[in-house]
Scaffold this motif. Sequence first.
Motif, PDB file in Angstrom:
ATOM      1  N   LEU A  34      22.364  26.341  58.372  1.00 47.03           N
ATOM      2  CA  LEU A  34      22.062  26.958  59.655  1.00 47.03           C
ATOM      3  C   LEU A  34      22.248  28.475  59.605  1.00 47.03           C
ATOM      4  O   LEU A  34      21.462  29.221  60.180  1.00 47.03           O
ATOM      5  CB  LEU A  34      22.923  26.345  60.762  1.00 47.03           C
ATOM      6  CG  LEU A  34      22.692  26.878  62.176  1.00 47.03           C
ATOM      7  CD1 LEU A  34      21.240  26.669  62.609  1.00 47.03           C
ATOM      8  CD2 LEU A  34      23.640  26.215  63.147  1.00 47.03           C
ATOM      9  N   ASP A  35      23.272  28.943  58.891  1.00 47.31           N
ATOM     10  CA  ASP A  35      23.483  30.385  58.721  1.00 47.31           C
ATOM     11  C   ASP A  35      22.282  31.028  58.027  1.00 47.31           C
ATOM     12  O   ASP A  35      21.839  32.116  58.399  1.00 47.31           O
ATOM     13  CB  ASP A  35      24.738  30.668  57.882  1.00 47.31           C
ATOM     14  CG  ASP A  35      26.009  30.137  58.507  1.00 47.31           C
ATOM     15  OD1 ASP A  35      26.118  30.132  59.751  1.00 47.31           O
ATOM     16  OD2 ASP A  35      26.897  29.719  57.736  1.00 47.31           O
ATOM     17  N   VAL A  36      21.779  30.354  57.006  1.00 47.12           N
ATOM     18  CA  VAL A  36      20.639  30.880  56.240  1.00 47.12           C
ATOM     19  C   VAL A  36      19.402  30.934  57.122  1.00 47.12           C
ATOM     20  O   VAL A  36      18.683  31.944  57.153  1.00 47.12           O
ATOM     21  CB  VAL A  36      20.375  30.023  54.980  1.00 47.12           C
ATOM     22  CG1 VAL A  36      19.192  30.567  54.191  1.00 47.12           C
ATOM     23  CG2 VAL A  36      21.622  29.948  54.098  1.00 47.12           C
ATOM     24  N   GLU A  41      15.479  34.008  60.253  1.00 44.78           N
ATOM     25  CA  GLU A  41      14.734  34.227  61.495  1.00 44.78           C
ATOM     26  C   GLU A  41      14.971  35.630  62.037  1.00 44.78           C
ATOM     27  O   GLU A  41      14.048  36.288  62.506  1.00 44.78           O
ATOM     28  CB  GLU A  41      15.110  33.183  62.539  1.00 44.78           C
ATOM     29  CG  GLU A  41      14.548  31.822  62.229  1.00 44.78           C
ATOM     30  CD  GLU A  41      15.002  30.736  63.195  1.00 44.78           C
ATOM     31  OE1 GLU A  41      15.886  31.004  64.053  1.00 44.78           O
ATOM     32  OE2 GLU A  41      14.483  29.610  63.085  1.00 44.78           O
ATOM     33  N   SER A  42      16.197  36.115  61.950  1.00 41.70           N
ATOM     34  CA  SER A  42      16.485  37.452  62.464  1.00 41.70           C
ATOM     35  C   SER A  42      15.942  38.544  61.547  1.00 41.70           C
ATOM     36  O   SER A  42      15.785  39.680  61.974  1.00 41.70           O
ATOM     37  CB  SER A  42      17.983  37.638  62.695  1.00 41.70           C
ATOM     38  OG  SER A  42      18.671  37.658  61.478  1.00 41.70           O
ATOM     39  N   ILE A  55      12.968  24.379  53.920  1.00 41.74           N
ATOM     40  CA  ILE A  55      13.026  23.226  53.021  1.00 41.74           C
ATOM     41  C   ILE A  55      14.452  22.965  52.527  1.00 41.74           C
ATOM     42  O   ILE A  55      14.761  21.879  52.048  1.00 41.74           O
ATOM     43  CB  ILE A  55      12.057  23.431  51.832  1.00 41.74           C
ATOM     44  CG1 ILE A  55      10.606  23.406  52.323  1.00 41.74           C
ATOM     45  CG2 ILE A  55      12.252  22.385  50.748  1.00 41.74           C
ATOM     46  CD1 ILE A  55       9.582  23.779  51.263  1.00 41.74           C
ATOM     47  N   LEU A  56      15.337  23.949  52.668  1.00 41.97           N
ATOM     48  CA  LEU A  56      16.715  23.757  52.202  1.00 41.97           C
ATOM     49  C   LEU A  56      17.334  22.507  52.814  1.00 41.97           C
ATOM     50  O   LEU A  56      17.249  22.300  54.022  1.00 41.97           O
ATOM     51  CB  LEU A  56      17.586  24.955  52.600  1.00 41.97           C
ATOM     52  CG  LEU A  56      17.443  26.230  51.811  1.00 41.97           C
ATOM     53  CD1 LEU A  56      18.222  27.346  52.493  1.00 41.97           C
ATOM     54  CD2 LEU A  56      17.925  26.031  50.385  1.00 41.97           C
ATOM     55  N   PRO A  57      17.977  21.692  51.994  1.00 47.08           N
ATOM     56  CA  PRO A  57      18.666  20.528  52.550  1.00 47.08           C
ATOM     57  C   PRO A  57      19.903  20.957  53.347  1.00 47.08           C
ATOM     58  O   PRO A  57      20.486  22.006  53.070  1.00 47.08           O
ATOM     59  CB  PRO A  57      19.081  19.720  51.324  1.00 47.08           C
ATOM     60  CG  PRO A  57      18.561  20.407  50.137  1.00 47.08           C
ATOM     61  CD  PRO A  57      18.000  21.722  50.549  1.00 47.08           C
ATOM     62  N   PRO A  58      20.302  20.174  54.324  1.00 47.20           N
ATOM     63  CA  PRO A  58      21.517  20.498  55.078  1.00 47.20           C
ATOM     64  C   PRO A  58      22.723  20.552  54.154  1.00 47.20           C
ATOM     65  O   PRO A  58      22.755  19.903  53.118  1.00 47.20           O
ATOM     66  CB  PRO A  58      21.646  19.339  56.062  1.00 47.20           C
ATOM     67  CG  PRO A  58      20.317  18.694  56.105  1.00 47.20           C
ATOM     68  CD  PRO A  58      19.671  18.947  54.784  1.00 47.20           C
ATOM     69  N   GLY A  59      23.682  21.345  54.540  1.00 48.57           N
ATOM     70  CA  GLY A  59      24.910  21.405  53.764  1.00 48.57           C
ATOM     71  C   GLY A  59      25.504  22.788  53.737  1.00 48.57           C
ATOM     72  O   GLY A  59      25.011  23.721  54.371  1.00 48.57           O
TER      73      GLY A  59
END
Length: 87
Positions: A34-36, A41-42, A55-59
Motif C-alpha cells: 500500500l505504501d508503494v 500515485e502521488s 501487479i505487486l503482490p500484497p505484503g
Amino acid sequence: MARKFTNKDKSPYYGALQSLVDDLFSYQEEVRRLDVVMAAESSDLPEDLMEVVGILPPGTYTRERLCGQLNSIINGHAWGQVYGTVV
C-alpha cells in the motif's frame, strides 16, 4: 493519447521507479504494498508504471525484495530499456 514506446526508446519516465524506491527507503527498512501504491500515485507515474506497481503482490517488502519483484515485472513486460530497472 499517450505515446507508446518501443523496447529501444527511453521514456521520459526512465528511472522514475528508481526514484520511487529511493524515496520509500530513505527513512525505513520495510514498506507495505500500500505504501508503494500510494507513493506511485502521488508521483503521477504513467499508466505502464502504475501497472507495474499494481501487479505487486500484497505484503511487506525490504528494499531487496521490492526491487526483485519490480524488476521481474518490468522484465516480464520487456520494459527494462524503456523505464529502467531498480536497485
